[in-house]
Scaffold this motif. Structure first.
Motif, PDB file in Angstrom:
ATOM      1  N   UNK A   1     -23.397  25.614  21.435  1.00  0.00           N
ATOM      2  CA  UNK A   1     -24.241  24.728  22.249  1.00  0.00           C
ATOM      3  C   UNK A   1     -23.704  23.302  22.179  1.00  0.00           C
ATOM      4  N   UNK A   2     -23.412  22.834  20.952  1.00  0.00           N
ATOM      5  CA  UNK A   2     -22.830  21.502  20.797  1.00  0.00           C
ATOM      6  C   UNK A   2     -21.511  21.395  21.574  1.00  0.00           C
ATOM      7  N   UNK A   3     -20.668  22.391  21.451  1.00  0.00           N
ATOM      8  CA  UNK A   3     -19.366  22.373  22.114  1.00  0.00           C
ATOM      9  C   UNK A   3     -19.529  22.248  23.624  1.00  0.00           C
TER      10      UNK A   3
ATOM     11  N   UNK B   1     -19.976  15.984  28.348  1.00  0.00           N
ATOM     12  CA  UNK B   1     -20.393  14.591  28.125  1.00  0.00           C
ATOM     13  C   UNK B   1     -19.281  13.742  27.505  1.00  0.00           C
ATOM     14  N   UNK B   2     -18.059  14.233  27.521  1.00  0.00           N
ATOM     15  CA  UNK B   2     -16.949  13.595  26.819  1.00  0.00           C
ATOM     16  C   UNK B   2     -16.812  12.095  27.129  1.00  0.00           C
ATOM     17  N   UNK B   3     -16.742  11.741  28.405  1.00  0.00           N
ATOM     18  CA  UNK B   3     -16.536  10.337  28.774  1.00  0.00           C
ATOM     19  C   UNK B   3     -17.731   9.483  28.350  1.00  0.00           C
ATOM     20  N   UNK B   4     -18.926   9.984  28.583  1.00  0.00           N
ATOM     21  CA  UNK B   4     -20.135   9.243  28.233  1.00  0.00           C
ATOM     22  C   UNK B   4     -20.208   8.998  26.724  1.00  0.00           C
TER      23      UNK B   4
ATOM     24  N   UNK C   1     -28.957   5.559   9.648  1.00  0.00           N
ATOM     25  CA  UNK C   1     -29.235   6.483  10.748  1.00  0.00           C
ATOM     26  C   UNK C   1     -28.085   6.478  11.747  1.00  0.00           C
ATOM     27  N   UNK C   2     -27.771   7.672  12.250  1.00  0.00           N
ATOM     28  CA  UNK C   2     -26.832   7.822  13.347  1.00  0.00           C
ATOM     29  C   UNK C   2     -27.373   8.834  14.335  1.00  0.00           C
ATOM     30  N   UNK C   3     -26.910   8.777  15.567  1.00  0.00           N
ATOM     31  CA  UNK C   3     -27.385   9.724  16.571  1.00  0.00           C
ATOM     32  C   UNK C   3     -26.520   9.692  17.822  1.00  0.00           C
ATOM     33  N   UNK C   4     -26.674  10.739  18.617  1.00  0.00           N
ATOM     34  CA  UNK C   4     -26.150  10.766  19.982  1.00  0.00           C
ATOM     35  C   UNK C   4     -27.072  11.629  20.819  1.00  0.00           C
ATOM     36  N   UNK C   5     -27.113  11.330  22.104  1.00  0.00           N
ATOM     37  CA  UNK C   5     -28.004  12.025  23.020  1.00  0.00           C
ATOM     38  C   UNK C   5     -27.277  12.264  24.329  1.00  0.00           C
TER      39      UNK C   5
ATOM     40  N   UNK D   1     -15.850  12.267  19.621  1.00  0.00           N
ATOM     41  CA  UNK D   1     -15.783  13.253  20.707  1.00  0.00           C
ATOM     42  C   UNK D   1     -14.383  13.730  21.097  1.00  0.00           C
ATOM     43  N   UNK D   2     -13.364  12.877  21.135  1.00  0.00           N
ATOM     44  CA  UNK D   2     -12.043  13.401  21.497  1.00  0.00           C
ATOM     45  C   UNK D   2     -11.478  14.407  20.488  1.00  0.00           C
ATOM     46  N   UNK D   3     -12.035  14.411  19.272  1.00  0.00           N
ATOM     47  CA  UNK D   3     -11.520  15.280  18.220  1.00  0.00           C
ATOM     48  C   UNK D   3     -12.354  16.547  18.021  1.00  0.00           C
TER      49      UNK D   3
END
Length: 183
Positions: A27-29, A35-38, A100-104, A46-48
């Motif tokens: 699901x993450x993949x 969403x790579x560019x965003x 704290x860290x996050x991404x959406x 993300x590039x890795x």
């Protein structure tokens, strides 16, 4: 989609957090590949992370760090679907501080999701983990993340120049924090 999980926490009727699980890797993949560019605007990784195996390894490391009390990494589940990730990137028991860290996913921004998630993380840090300080670091120009920190009652403590390299850009970070209120 119903997710079986060791640890899940309901925030409200549409939002919950679930401790990362290897079953989340596909699901993450898929989510990150679209969403790579965003995501790469503000995140170095993300590039890795290109394959399910990359995410499996990330999840394994995250679960190991959780077991050792070093971090807490959760999927953000909105209306039954994984839409991002949040974490205590580090838990410093000696200093009683978490970061704290996050991404959406871009498709789920501007719904108040991240503000609700960060508020819940702050609550967990102060109640479950008995921390005294919660920090959030955001690139100076990442105005949406800075707004989340401010909506959650965090105060700007300062700016650290040359804090992170994203692609070819060197970014300054605004450091926000909130301290536990003592009665």
């Amino acid at each position: 989609m119903v997710l079986a999980n060791l640890f899940s926490l309901t925030i409200d009727d549409e939002l919950q957090l679930a401790l990362v699980d290897e079953s989340f890797a596909p699901i993450y993949c898929q989510l990150v590949s679209t969403q790579q560019a965003y995501l790469s605007q503000w995140l170095a990784w993300p590039p890795y992370c290109q394959s399910e195996q990359d995410f499996r390894l990330f999840i394994q490391r995250s679960l190991n760090d959780y077991a050792e009390g070093k971090s807490l990494t959760c999927a953000i589940i909105y209306q039954g679907n994984i839409v991002g990730n949040c974490s205590f990137n580090s838990i410093d028991h000696d200093l009683k501080r978490v970061a704290i860290g996050y991404w959406l996913s871009q498709d789920f921004t501007q719904r108040g999701i991240m503000t609700r998630v960060v508020n819940k993380l702050i609550e967990i840090a102060f109640t479950k983990y008995q921390m005294e300080k919660v920090e959030l670091s955001a690139a100076v120009d990442n105005l949406p993340s800075r707004a989340v920190a401010e909506r959650c009652g965090m105060t700007l403590e300062g700016v650290i120049s040359n804090s992170e390299k994203i692609g070819e850009r060197i970014l300054d970070h605004a450091i926000y924090a909130i301290h536990k209120q003592t009665p």
